[in-house]
Design an enzyme around this catalytic site. Structure first.
Site, PDB file in Angstrom:
ATOM      1  N   HIS A 116       0.822  -1.224   0.000  1.00 56.20           N
ATOM      2  CA  HIS A 116       0.000   0.000   0.000  1.00 56.20           C
ATOM      3  C   HIS A 116       0.852   1.269   0.000  1.00 56.20           C
ATOM      4  CE1 HIS A 116      -3.497  -2.425   0.510  1.00 56.20           C
ATOM      5  NE2 HIS A 116      -3.173  -2.833   1.724  1.00 56.20           N
ATOM      6  N   HIS A 156      -6.407  -7.128  -0.238  1.00 53.10           N
ATOM      7  CA  HIS A 156      -6.535  -5.696  -0.516  1.00 53.10           C
ATOM      8  C   HIS A 156      -5.796  -5.350  -1.813  1.00 53.10           C
ATOM      9  CE1 HIS A 156      -6.742  -6.172   3.937  1.00 53.10           C
ATOM     10  NE2 HIS A 156      -7.740  -5.303   3.804  1.00 53.10           N
ATOM     11  N   ASP A 242      -4.677 -12.847   3.726  1.00 50.85           N
ATOM     12  CA  ASP A 242      -5.946 -12.307   4.222  1.00 50.85           C
ATOM     13  C   ASP A 242      -7.151 -12.528   3.297  1.00 50.85           C
ATOM     14  OD1 ASP A 242      -4.699 -10.550   2.519  1.00 50.85           O
ATOM     15  OD2 ASP A 242      -4.744  -8.824   3.874  1.00 50.85           O
TER      16      ASP A 242
HETATM   17 ZN   LIG Z   1      -4.107  -7.130   2.929  1.00 47.38          ZN
END
Ligand SMILES: [Zn+2]
Length: 336
Positions: A116, A156, A242
């Site tokens: 990120h 994500h 995740d």
């Molecule tokens: Zn993640």
């Protein structure tokens, strides 16, 4: 399979209870040891800060280094820095460069995570840096230069990696939970890259509750054929555990079968594969997943130890709609 690990990676410590904590690595190591992996300390590169500053803004790097010197700080509501963060993050970057140079399949058991982190810290429109400090995957990809592919299977979207590689002709493929339903809110199919990077950025958003049946279809129908055409010299996998059904932070329904299926697909290319730890917050999944990954890479053993999950009808309808759109964008640049 070689596992790069150092206790320095545990010196990035949260000031309060946080899902991204040092004990994640204890569980990873337990799995690695059970699988009989060779564990090796990465070597800190003398020029590591110079390399980090060639990707991230100098002012951002200086801010991080100042916060490390000052001790515990929060860079945003999600992301902390401690006095050991700079050593840990710089060693993570050194480790991926060690692995890229050795051109050998390896697992990098490092933290803090990185996908990120954008050029100036927070990437694209994200509300935070999502536990990430420097973008280890993107730095490794750019250090490897030509012919590197980054496959990001964290739940994500890797908004930082996308931002950094967006105008490069290095392949970035991300599967993630749909941005309307999860941080960081980017990762739509129409984000295809720009300039000479056009067509090299592939986003595959998936509805919450997606199961193995659908995920395996995505690998077979899109990822495998794009990877074969791109024919990478080296693959970096941004490995987030995740997307697993037991992860506490997201809503996907994958079992370890999907993970092993991706790993096998990539290992079959017969090129070096660098598995880089990103997210994943269920400790038991990290342990079992790491063990299964190493057994697959070392002995060809496909043993998820969990039964395949399936996708419900409602989710399947949403998926069909999304995947049509994904294919229309990907199909402009790649044969599907
Ligand atoms: Zn993640």
């Amino acid at each position: 399979m070689l596992v790069y690990y150092s206790p320095i990676f545990k010196k990035h410590t949260p000031p309060f209870r946080h899902p991204e904590a040092p004990d994640r690595l204890d569980h990873l190591l337990e799995g690695a040891r059970e699988a009989g992996a060779e564990i090796k300390e990465p070597v800190m590169r003398e020029d590591v800060w110079h390399i980090i500053e060639s990707i991230h803004d100098k002012s951002y790097v200086e801010l991080v280094r100042r916060l490390c010197r000052e001790g515990h700080a929060e860079i945003d509501g999600d992301t902390y820095i401690s006095s050991g963060t700079c050593d840990a993050a710089a060693l993570a970057v050194s480790a991926i460069i060690n692995a890229v140079e050795r051109k050998e399949t390896a697992l990098i058991a490092a933290r803090p995570p990185g996908h990120h982190a954008g050029v100036a810290g927070r990437a694209l429109s994200a509300p935070s840096q999502g536990f990430c400090i420097f973008n280890t995957a993107a730095i490794g990809a750019l250090y490897g230069e030509e012919g590197v592919a980054v496959l990001d299977i964290d739940v994500h979207h890797g908004n930082g990696t996308q931002e950094i590689l967006y105008d490069r002709d290095l392949l970035y493929i991300s599967t993630h939970q749909h941005p309307l339903t999860l941080y960081p809110g980017t990762g739509y199919p129409e984000e295809v890259g720009e300039g000479k990077g056009e067509g090299y950025n592939i986003n595959i958003p998936l509805p919450p509750h997606t199961g193995d049946d659908v995920y395996i279809k995505v690998i077979d129908e899109i990822i495998t054929s794009v990877l074969r055409q791109y024919n990478p010299r080296l693959v970096i996998i941004s490995l987030g555990w995740d997307a697993h059904k037991e992860d506490p932070l997201a809503d996907m329904k994958l079992s370890l079968k999907s993970y092993l299926y991706v790993f096998e697909t990539v290992l079959r290319l017969q090129k070096p594969v660098i598995f880089l730890l990103e997210g994943g917050y269920n400790r038991e999944v990290i342990r079992r997943g790491t063990k299964a990954l190493i057994r697959l890479a070392d002995a060809g053993e496909f043993a998820p130890g969990e039964s395949q999950t399936s996708t419900d009808v409602h989710t399947l309808e949403k998926f069909e709609e999304i995947i049509k759109e994904v294919k229309s964008y990907v199909g402009r640049y790649w044969r599907l």
